[in-house]
Scaffold this motif. Structure first.
Motif, PDB file in Angstrom:
ATOM      1  N   UNK A  97      41.418  83.809  95.275  1.00 30.03           N
ATOM      2  CA  UNK A  97      41.816  84.599  96.012  1.00 30.03           C
ATOM      3  C   UNK A  97      41.945  86.245  96.039  1.00 30.03           C
ATOM      4  N   UNK A  98      41.894  86.954  96.865  1.00 32.92           N
ATOM      5  CA  UNK A  98      41.081  88.708  97.021  1.00 32.92           C
ATOM      6  C   UNK A  98      42.051  89.571  96.693  1.00 32.92           C
ATOM      7  N   UNK A  99      43.959  89.051  96.720  1.00 27.32           N
ATOM      8  CA  UNK A  99      44.057  90.156  95.597  1.00 27.32           C
ATOM      9  C   UNK A  99      43.836  90.480  93.988  1.00 27.32           C
ATOM     10  N   UNK A 100      44.401  88.460  93.349  1.00 24.39           N
ATOM     11  CA  UNK A 100      43.566  88.739  92.479  1.00 24.39           C
ATOM     12  C   UNK A 100      43.098  88.369  91.630  1.00 24.39           C
ATOM     13  N   UNK A 101      41.489  88.310  92.955  1.00 24.43           N
ATOM     14  CA  UNK A 101      40.318  88.166  92.406  1.00 24.43           C
ATOM     15  C   UNK A 101      40.134  89.466  91.808  1.00 24.43           C
ATOM     16  N   UNK A 102      40.719  90.519  93.496  1.00 26.97           N
ATOM     17  CA  UNK A 102      40.017  91.885  93.143  1.00 26.97           C
ATOM     18  C   UNK A 102      40.627  92.408  91.763  1.00 26.97           C
ATOM     19  N   UNK A 103      41.795  92.648  90.963  1.00 24.57           N
ATOM     20  CA  UNK A 103      42.958  92.731  90.164  1.00 24.57           C
ATOM     21  C   UNK A 103      41.678  92.466  88.999  1.00 24.57           C
ATOM     22  N   UNK A 104      41.063  91.266  89.014  1.00 27.03           N
ATOM     23  CA  UNK A 104      40.545  90.401  87.497  1.00 27.03           C
ATOM     24  C   UNK A 104      38.718  91.431  87.597  1.00 27.03           C
ATOM     25  N   UNK A 105      38.765  91.394  88.677  1.00 24.70           N
ATOM     26  CA  UNK A 105      37.030  91.649  88.851  1.00 24.70           C
ATOM     27  C   UNK A 105      37.292  94.138  88.626  1.00 24.70           C
ATOM     28  N   UNK A 106      38.346  94.352  89.186  1.00 24.73           N
ATOM     29  CA  UNK A 106      38.270  95.658  88.671  1.00 24.73           C
ATOM     30  C   UNK A 106      38.090  95.951  87.268  1.00 24.73           C
ATOM     31  N   UNK A 107      39.732  95.022  86.466  1.00 25.47           N
ATOM     32  CA  UNK A 107      39.640  95.240  85.170  1.00 25.47           C
ATOM     33  C   UNK A 107      38.394  94.695  84.379  1.00 25.47           C
ATOM     34  N   UNK A 108      37.912  93.212  84.942  1.00 26.44           N
ATOM     35  CA  UNK A 108      36.307  93.068  83.840  1.00 26.44           C
ATOM     36  C   UNK A 108      35.434  94.495  84.330  1.00 26.44           C
ATOM     37  N   UNK A 109      35.196  95.232  85.508  1.00 26.96           N
ATOM     38  CA  UNK A 109      34.124  96.029  85.344  1.00 26.96           C
ATOM     39  C   UNK A 109      34.891  97.335  84.600  1.00 26.96           C
ATOM     40  N   UNK A 110      35.799  97.582  84.655  1.00 33.12           N
ATOM     41  CA  UNK A 110      36.552  98.487  83.216  1.00 33.12           C
ATOM     42  C   UNK A 110      36.044  98.754  81.901  1.00 33.12           C
ATOM     43  N   UNK A 111      35.959  97.554  81.484  1.00 30.50           N
ATOM     44  CA  UNK A 111      35.353  96.977  80.340  1.00 30.50           C
ATOM     45  C   UNK A 111      34.374  97.096  79.968  1.00 30.50           C
ATOM     46  N   UNK A 112      33.376  96.546  81.194  1.00 30.12           N
ATOM     47  CA  UNK A 112      32.565  96.593  80.993  1.00 30.12           C
ATOM     48  C   UNK A 112      31.654  97.986  80.992  1.00 30.12           C
TER      49      UNK A 112
END
Length: 185
Positions: A97-112
């Motif tokens: 799902x777009x909204x959920x996935x985008x939020x998770x991707x953003x969190x993982x990118x921040x952590x990376x």
């Protein structure tokens, strides 16, 4: 020795785990040569397999908060780029799902970015209302020999941690050698 009674019978118990965890047993080699194994009785081989296996499980655990942070940073740097790319592909393909996935991707990118930039910090959290850890390490014998299982379960009061640390960018953990910890970025 009575402390190893269960190990010679092929079981790891709390006594053996405590002796290994506390460094009271000399470090055993990873493997015995055929000649070495031939010199041991079945009970001695059981003891070797149990103790060596439990040592391996404990050796993989962080010995300090700095070790825990270092292991987490390495895990993020090594694993997140592929995971992020896969999630982006899944979003584009409609599998996530777009909204959920985008939020998770953003969190993982921040952590990376924090891991790569060296801005992650770790803090001991000894308030068990906020972070609780339980470590379980065991060995078992099956049809092909002995295998180990190590598991550390960490639970928390997420809302209280966010309030205390002032960010949602948090990773919690614990281990047999460390108190609970909170990694922030």
């Amino acid at each position: 020795m009575p402390e190893f009674r269960s190990a010679v019978n092929g079981r790891a118990d709390d006594t053996v785990r405590a002796l290994v965890r506390d460094g009271k047993v000399p470090q055993l080699p990873l493997h015995l040569t055929d000649a070495q194994a031939a010199q041991l009785s079945e009970k001695e081989l059981n003891l070797f397999e149990i103790v060596q296996g439990v040592q391996g499980l404990y050796d993989a655990m962080p010995k300090s908060l700095d070790d825990a942070l270092s292991q987490h940073v390495k895990q993020v740097i090594d694993g997140y780029p592929d995971m992020i790319n896969q999630m982006k592909a899944d979003i584009a393909a409609g599998k996530l799902p777009g909204e959920y996935g985008e939020k998770q991707v953003s969190r993982y990118e921040s952590e990376l970015a924090a891991a790569r930039g060296g801005t992650m910090k770790i803090s001991a959290e000894t308030d068990t209302r906020l972070v609780r850890g339980k470590s379980e390490f065991t060995m078992q014998r099956d049809a092909i020999g002995y295998s180990g299982r190590g598991q550390t379960t960490t639970t928390s009061d997420w809302n209280a941690i966010i309030k205390k640390y002032g960010t949602e960018n948090i990773q919690i953990g614990s281990g047999p050698y460390t108190p609970g910890w909170v990694i922030t970025w």
